[in-house]
Enzyme design. Structure first.
Site: not given
Ligand code: NAD
Length: 307
Positions: A225, A254, A273
């Site tokens: 993360r 993000e 991601h």
């Protein structure tokens, strides 16, 4: 919980088409439907990527991700909402993504692709390329992702070390360090690979001190993360040539903001991601959901329970 109607929330769309999952679960003894925000109250359970406050009225939430740091654990517990996650499925997928980052750095593929965009025929310096056998990767977090990364990199001849809280040995890892010895663990590695969840203990665990402990020619990979890494400290270390480069799938913000210097660094690979994306994703989620629906029908406890 007693489930009669299970919604597949349309936020899963960025990972797979919600209808694929709903169709694959249509034989379950509960009604399964794709739902948007305005139909949450028609369900008693939901499969989702994102969190919505309206989910607090439901009996069960299944997260299609392993990381559930965006869900409000205290509120869910208070309201008696069951939360399950999707850990256990991403090992091979993320392992192959990490292997592709390492092979790109070793065989200079990212450089060739950048040159190709410019129609530029330019060979790398004679000593830029290297091969993976004989290198060491330190995998920080020895859960599903960590084990998958260890398996795929191990098959490429990379020596694998690991970091876990206890420091106890793990199969597939030549050496395992305890969390308090993180700086010793990373000091010997050519690649440091972050496969940790985001918790209070892991937020900004990778800071200037850890980057300082890494070798100047080592690479950082983050598939856990974003906030586990102090991104400003990472950028400083990269700009000061304190690290050789980085491959990053997750970020503090993000999507990664357009103004981030990470976009333009030659030795940084940015992926959005998607380290675990695969055409099989919805099938693996379907298996987890099916198993829990069957368990609930038998009065058994949930698998992959978080709250
Ligand atoms: P997992 O639960 O199987 O493994 C997590 C491991 O981290 C466990 O072994 C746990 O003991 C360890 N850990 C937790 N806190 C720690 C600490 N402070 N120090 C050392 N070890 C610690 O989960 P997983 O499926 O391997 O996923 C791990 C995380 O990776 C998820 O929480 C998610 O945030 C992230 N993830 C990212 C992607 C992606 O697409 N990039 C995909 C899957 C998972």
């Amino acid at each position: 919980p007693d489930i009669e109607r299970l919604g597949v929330h349309d936020s899963v769309e960025s990972v797979f088409p919600p209808s694929e999952l709903a169709d694959s679960l249509s034989d379950l003894p509960v009604e399964v439907a794709v739902i948007g925000d305005d139909e949450i109250d028609s369900c008693d359970a939901v499969v989702t990527l994102e969190h919505r406050d309206a989910f607090l009225e439901l009996a069960w939430i299944h997260s299609i991700q392993a990381g559930v740091d965006r869900f409000p654990f205290d509120d869910l517990e208070e309201r008696g909402v069951l939360l399950t996650n999707s850990t256990g499925i991403h090992d091979r997928w993320v392992g192959e993504t990490v292997a592709s980052y390492l092979l790109a750095f070793a065989r200079r593929l990212h450089e060739h692709v950048a040159n190709q965009q410019e129609r530029r025929w330019e060979q790398p310096a004679w000593d830029d390329g290297f091969t993976l056998p004989g290198t060491t990767a330190c995998v920080v977090g020895t859960g599903t992702l960590g084990s998958g990364v260890a398996e795929v990199l191990g098959s490429l001849g990379v020596r694998i070390t690991g970091v876990r809280r206890s420091g106890d040995p793990v199969e597939g890892f030549a050496e395992v360090y305890a969390s308090e010895d993180l700086e010793d663990a990373v000091a010997d590695a050519d690649f440091v690979i972050v496969t940790l969840p985001l918790t209070e203990a892991t937020r900004h665990l990778f800071d200037a001190d850890v980057f300082g402990a890494m070798a100047d020619d080592a690479y950082l990979v983050n598939v856990g993360r974003g906030p586990v890494v102090d991104e400003d400290a990472l950028i400083d270390a990269l700009e000061a040539d304190g690290l050789a480069g980085a491959a990053l799938d997750v970020f503090e913000t993000e999507p990664l903001p357009a103004e981030s210097p990470l976009w333009e660094m030659d030795e940084v690979i940015v992926t959005p991601h998607c380290a675990a994306f695969t055409e099989d994703y919805y099938r693996a989620i379907g298996d987890l959901v099916r198993e829990n629906v069957e368990r609930f029908a038998e009065g058994e406890a949930a698998t992959n329970r978080v709250v």
